[in-house]
Design a protein around this motif. Structure first.
Motif, PDB file in Angstrom:
ATOM      1  N   LEU A 167       0.802  -1.225  -0.128  1.00 24.98           N
ATOM      2  CA  LEU A 167       0.025  -0.157   0.097  1.00 24.98           C
ATOM      3  C   LEU A 167       0.956   1.167  -0.027  1.00 24.98           C
ATOM      4  O   LEU A 167       1.520   1.398   1.029  1.00 24.98           O
ATOM      5  CB  LEU A 167      -0.987  -0.037   1.221  1.00 24.98           C
ATOM      6  CG  LEU A 167      -1.682   1.273   1.436  1.00 24.98           C
ATOM      7  CD1 LEU A 167      -2.609   1.458   0.422  1.00 24.98           C
ATOM      8  CD2 LEU A 167      -2.411   1.321   2.982  1.00 24.98           C
ATOM      9  N   LEU A 168       0.921   1.879  -1.104  1.00 28.87           N
ATOM     10  CA  LEU A 168       1.758   3.197  -1.417  1.00 28.87           C
ATOM     11  C   LEU A 168       0.712   4.617  -0.873  1.00 28.87           C
ATOM     12  O   LEU A 168      -0.281   4.644  -1.754  1.00 28.87           O
ATOM     13  CB  LEU A 168       2.225   3.297  -2.477  1.00 28.87           C
ATOM     14  CG  LEU A 168       3.002   4.682  -3.091  1.00 28.87           C
ATOM     15  CD1 LEU A 168       4.037   4.749  -1.998  1.00 28.87           C
ATOM     16  CD2 LEU A 168       3.251   4.722  -4.332  1.00 28.87           C
ATOM     17  N   VAL A 169       0.971   4.997   0.301  1.00 24.53           N
ATOM     18  CA  VAL A 169       0.114   6.275   0.646  1.00 24.53           C
ATOM     19  C   VAL A 169       0.975   7.304   1.093  1.00 24.53           C
ATOM     20  O   VAL A 169       1.667   7.207   1.959  1.00 24.53           O
ATOM     21  CB  VAL A 169      -0.763   5.732   1.960  1.00 24.53           C
ATOM     22  CG1 VAL A 169      -2.114   5.296   1.642  1.00 24.53           C
ATOM     23  CG2 VAL A 169      -0.002   4.773   2.967  1.00 24.53           C
ATOM     24  N   SER A 170       0.777   8.452   0.231  1.00 23.05           N
ATOM     25  CA  SER A 170       1.625   9.708   0.422  1.00 23.05           C
ATOM     26  C   SER A 170       0.410  10.717   0.427  1.00 23.05           C
ATOM     27  O   SER A 170      -0.493  10.775   0.370  1.00 23.05           O
ATOM     28  CB  SER A 170       2.631   9.761  -0.457  1.00 23.05           C
ATOM     29  OG  SER A 170       2.143   9.922  -1.544  1.00 23.05           O
ATOM     30  N   GLY A 172       0.349  12.606  -2.112  1.00 22.87           N
ATOM     31  CA  GLY A 172       0.122  12.728  -3.502  1.00 22.87           C
ATOM     32  C   GLY A 172      -0.550  11.356  -4.179  1.00 22.87           C
ATOM     33  O   GLY A 172      -1.019  11.353  -5.255  1.00 22.87           O
ATOM     34  N   HIS A 173      -0.456  10.124  -3.537  1.00 18.57           N
ATOM     35  CA  HIS A 173      -0.633   9.099  -4.094  1.00 18.57           C
ATOM     36  C   HIS A 173      -1.452   8.261  -3.119  1.00 18.57           C
ATOM     37  O   HIS A 173      -0.965   8.137  -1.923  1.00 18.57           O
ATOM     38  CB  HIS A 173       0.381   8.297  -4.769  1.00 18.57           C
ATOM     39  CG  HIS A 173       1.472   9.249  -5.773  1.00 18.57           C
ATOM     40  ND1 HIS A 173       0.807   9.390  -6.975  1.00 18.57           N
ATOM     41  CD2 HIS A 173       2.098  10.202  -5.445  1.00 18.57           C
ATOM     42  CE1 HIS A 173       1.441  10.190  -7.578  1.00 18.57           C
ATOM     43  NE2 HIS A 173       2.423  10.891  -6.666  1.00 18.57           N
ATOM     44  N   THR A 191      -6.427   5.846  -5.923  1.00 16.62           N
ATOM     45  CA  THR A 191      -7.679   6.760  -5.412  1.00 16.62           C
ATOM     46  C   THR A 191      -8.240   7.348  -6.717  1.00 16.62           C
ATOM     47  O   THR A 191      -7.518   7.768  -7.645  1.00 16.62           O
ATOM     48  CB  THR A 191      -7.367   7.798  -4.456  1.00 16.62           C
ATOM     49  OG1 THR A 191      -8.197   8.602  -4.649  1.00 16.62           O
ATOM     50  CG2 THR A 191      -5.955   8.325  -5.088  1.00 16.62           C
ATOM     51  N   ILE A 192      -9.447   7.534  -6.861  1.00 16.15           N
ATOM     52  CA  ILE A 192      -9.933   8.269  -7.926  1.00 16.15           C
ATOM     53  C   ILE A 192     -10.338   9.808  -7.910  1.00 16.15           C
ATOM     54  O   ILE A 192     -10.468  10.487  -8.750  1.00 16.15           O
ATOM     55  CB  ILE A 192     -11.661   7.733  -8.470  1.00 16.15           C
ATOM     56  CG1 ILE A 192     -12.570   7.942  -7.232  1.00 16.15           C
ATOM     57  CG2 ILE A 192     -11.551   6.230  -8.782  1.00 16.15           C
ATOM     58  CD1 ILE A 192     -13.714   7.749  -7.584  1.00 16.15           C
ATOM     59  N   ASP A 193      -9.923  10.284  -6.417  1.00 17.84           N
ATOM     60  CA  ASP A 193      -9.657  11.711  -6.323  1.00 17.84           C
ATOM     61  C   ASP A 193      -8.698  12.085  -5.448  1.00 17.84           C
ATOM     62  O   ASP A 193      -7.517  11.955  -5.899  1.00 17.84           O
ATOM     63  CB  ASP A 193     -11.021  12.218  -5.859  1.00 17.84           C
ATOM     64  CG  ASP A 193     -11.682  11.247  -4.825  1.00 17.84           C
ATOM     65  OD1 ASP A 193     -10.972  10.964  -3.863  1.00 17.84           O
ATOM     66  OD2 ASP A 193     -13.016  10.910  -5.034  1.00 17.84           O
ATOM     67  N   ASP A 194      -8.612  12.513  -4.155  1.00 20.74           N
ATOM     68  CA  ASP A 194      -7.707  12.881  -3.264  1.00 20.74           C
ATOM     69  C   ASP A 194      -6.976  11.669  -2.820  1.00 20.74           C
ATOM     70  O   ASP A 194      -7.484  10.480  -2.667  1.00 20.74           O
ATOM     71  CB  ASP A 194      -8.414  13.484  -2.220  1.00 20.74           C
ATOM     72  CG  ASP A 194      -8.927  14.970  -2.493  1.00 20.74           C
ATOM     73  OD1 ASP A 194      -8.920  15.309  -3.442  1.00 20.74           O
ATOM     74  OD2 ASP A 194      -9.767  15.322  -1.474  1.00 20.74           O
ATOM     75  N   ALA A 195      -5.638  11.791  -2.459  1.00 15.12           N
ATOM     76  CA  ALA A 195      -4.857  10.867  -1.895  1.00 15.12           C
ATOM     77  C   ALA A 195      -5.143  11.016  -0.608  1.00 15.12           C
ATOM     78  O   ALA A 195      -5.777  11.814   0.198  1.00 15.12           O
ATOM     79  CB  ALA A 195      -3.222  11.241  -2.048  1.00 15.12           C
ATOM     80  N   ALA A 196      -4.993   9.653   0.373  1.00 15.08           N
ATOM     81  CA  ALA A 196      -5.239   9.693   1.660  1.00 15.08           C
ATOM     82  C   ALA A 196      -4.485  10.693   2.564  1.00 15.08           C
ATOM     83  O   ALA A 196      -4.978  11.270   3.455  1.00 15.08           O
ATOM     84  CB  ALA A 196      -4.869   8.162   2.003  1.00 15.08           C
ATOM     85  N   GLY A 197      -3.157  11.116   2.019  1.00 13.14           N
ATOM     86  CA  GLY A 197      -2.499  11.887   3.134  1.00 13.14           C
ATOM     87  C   GLY A 197      -3.176  13.409   3.011  1.00 13.14           C
ATOM     88  O   GLY A 197      -3.200  14.165   3.797  1.00 13.14           O
ATOM     89  N   ALA A 303       4.303   1.761   2.445  1.00 11.76           N
ATOM     90  CA  ALA A 303       5.130   2.744   2.130  1.00 11.76           C
ATOM     91  C   ALA A 303       4.548   4.180   1.771  1.00 11.76           C
ATOM     92  O   ALA A 303       3.330   4.320   1.562  1.00 11.76           O
ATOM     93  CB  ALA A 303       5.951   2.413   0.616  1.00 11.76           C
ATOM     94  N   GLY A 304       5.352   5.138   1.807  1.00 11.79           N
ATOM     95  CA  GLY A 304       4.952   6.590   1.529  1.00 11.79           C
ATOM     96  C   GLY A 304       4.655   7.295   2.850  1.00 11.79           C
ATOM     97  O   GLY A 304       4.714   6.610   4.098  1.00 11.79           O
ATOM     98  N   GLY A 305       4.676   8.647   2.816  1.00 13.52           N
ATOM     99  CA  GLY A 305       4.579   9.434   3.927  1.00 13.52           C
ATOM    100  C   GLY A 305       3.622   9.058   4.993  1.00 13.52           C
ATOM    101  O   GLY A 305       3.817   8.977   6.148  1.00 13.52           O
ATOM    102  N   VAL A 306       2.364   8.698   4.800  1.00 18.07           N
ATOM    103  CA  VAL A 306       1.520   8.108   5.594  1.00 18.07           C
ATOM    104  C   VAL A 306       1.865   6.830   6.305  1.00 18.07           C
ATOM    105  O   VAL A 306       1.183   6.447   7.368  1.00 18.07           O
ATOM    106  CB  VAL A 306       0.036   8.147   4.934  1.00 18.07           C
ATOM    107  CG1 VAL A 306      -1.124   7.567   5.845  1.00 18.07           C
ATOM    108  CG2 VAL A 306      -0.174   9.138   4.178  1.00 18.07           C
ATOM    109  N   SER A 307       2.517   6.393   5.510  1.00 13.67           N
ATOM    110  CA  SER A 307       3.213   4.948   6.254  1.00 13.67           C
ATOM    111  C   SER A 307       3.707   5.135   7.751  1.00 13.67           C
ATOM    112  O   SER A 307       4.163   4.213   8.504  1.00 13.67           O
ATOM    113  CB  SER A 307       3.982   4.094   5.521  1.00 13.67           C
ATOM    114  OG  SER A 307       5.115   4.558   5.200  1.00 13.67           O
ATOM    115  N   ALA A 308       4.165   6.375   8.063  1.00 13.02           N
ATOM    116  CA  ALA A 308       4.551   6.825   9.300  1.00 13.02           C
ATOM    117  C   ALA A 308       3.575   6.727  10.371  1.00 13.02           C
ATOM    118  O   ALA A 308       3.945   6.981  11.446  1.00 13.02           O
ATOM    119  CB  ALA A 308       5.306   8.041   9.138  1.00 13.02           C
TER     120      ALA A 308
END
Ligand code: KG4
Ligand code: ZN
Length: 365
Positions: A167-170, A172-173, A191-197, A303-308
């Motif tokens: 799961l890549l979550v930042s 932007g993605h 995502t079809i619109d906003d990213a989770a972050g 992975a990605g910023g939200v994975s923190a």
């Protein structure tokens, strides 16, 4: 006889972090990150200011990375750089610097996709000494570079084995990826619109918690009740996501409550943070769990910023334990943008002889 080792200098400048790292094969020797404080007052990244700050930071950051690695620049075998996606002005600084530096050294260039780099960060080998890990070496704009590197973060030790889900979550993605090899990566959902972050940052902005709001929500949520408030999540086909509705329902919920209780946010801040965080994390992991079951993998990565995010990390671990899967959780220094992840991706490309032409322009999407 000593085995031949490859030394890579890597550069990352896709958004608002200027970073340089040195790797010897898959081992990290240094990872220097200069974050840009200037954006906080604007509540988001201002592209023009970001590129200007990259210009100021790039030389001291690269210099620090080489010094902290304890190498001479002549030992560098190749220069890896983030080509995209990202902000054009920001990318241009890193790309131009990498090209000039590689040319001056007479060494090859390796272009790296930023998203692939986030995912491949799981392949960075654990450091041989307690020199590296933890928070990496952080530079706040022109602050001194002497922050000592602390002991290695969690998550190290589990070696990724193909195939696995990531799961890549930042900011932007947001993507669910199936990795069959380092470069055979299938995007199962996005995502079809906003990213989770982005959704987390917007929720934080609504509560006036500053930018970027993700780490603040994470911290405040620890004191709150995740079941205090409920926010609806949308029904989206397959492994895709949508976050714009969650953000809107959070906004409308608060607007209604504030009419009756003007200090509602202040009084319920921790519960609001814990509840919106749980809503987003549960929505993310429900689809990840489905994808892992459907594809019969034994390992699930983030992975990605939200994975923190600490709740995402603990929930992933809980789900993996339930299914007897292994959770691949990156050390904190590899979650948000950093050059170490660019270096590991460049290393695998180096092994394949996959070099970049000097004329390559950056790409934004
Ligand atoms: O990967 P990244 O540094 O940059 C992009 O490529 O977007 O991710 C930045 C995102 C921001 O939205 C930030 O709020 C979020 O990662 N983030 C967190 C946490 N730390 C960073 N979100 C939730 N909890 C955290 N602890
Ligand atoms: Zn990123």
């Amino acid at each position: 006889m000593q085995p031949i080792m490859t030394t890579i200098l890597a550069i990352e400048s896709s958004c608002d972090d200027t970073s340089a790292a040195v790797l010897r094969d898959d081992r990290l020797l240094s990872n220097v990150i200069a974050s840009q404080k200037v954006h906080e007052q604007y509540g988001g990244v201002v592209p023009e200011l970001a590129s200007r700050a990259h210009e100021q930071n790039i030389i001291p950051v690269v210099d620090a990375a080489i010094r902290q690695a304890g190498i001479r620049k002549e030992e560098i075998d190749a220069v890896g750089f983030t080509r995209g996606p990202g902000l054009l002005g920001s990318l241009l600084v890193g790309v131009s610097f990498a090209k000039s530096f590689a040319t001056a050294l007479g060494k090859p260039l390796i272009e790296v996709n930023h998203l692939q780099a986030h995912v491949l960060s799981h392949f960075i080998a654990s450091p041989p000494t307690p020199l590296l890990g933890g928070e990496g070496s952080r530079m706040k704009n022109d602050a001194p570079l002497s922050t000592p590197l602390s002991s290695a973060g969690e998550g190290l030790g589990v070696r990724p084995q193909f195939p696995f889900i990531c799961l890549l979550v930042s900011g932007g993605h947001t993507q669910i990826l199936l990795l069959r090899s380092h470069f055979d990566i299938e995007c199962l959902g996005t995502t079809i619109d906003d990213a989770a972050g982005e959704a987390i940052d917007k929720a934080a902005k609504i509560m006036d918690l500053g930018y970027p709001g993700g780490p603040v929500i994470d911290r405040l949520a620890r004191e709150g009740n995740p079941d205090a408030f409920r926010f609806a999540t949308p029904h989206i086909e397959g492994y895709n996501y949508s976050f714009s509705g969650i953000k809107t329902s959070f906004l409308y919920f608060l607007r209604d409550r504030l009419k009756e209780e003007p200090d509602f946010i202040e009084r319920h801040k921790a519960d609001l943070c814990a509840s919106i965080q749980k809503t987003i994390v549960s929505f993310l992991l429900k689809k990840v769990e489905r994808a892992a079951l459907d594809h019969h993998v034994r390992q699930v990565a983030i992975a990605g910023g939200v994975s923190a995010n600490s709740f995402l990390r603990s929930e992933l671990q809980r789900i993996c334990q339930k299914h007897h899967w292994q959770a691949l959780i990156p050390p904190f220094q590899f979650c948000t943008d950093n050059a170490a992840m660019v270096g590991i991706a460049a290393y695998f490309k180096y092994l394949q002889g996959d070099f970049a032409d000097i004329s390559l322009p950056p790409y934004t999407r």
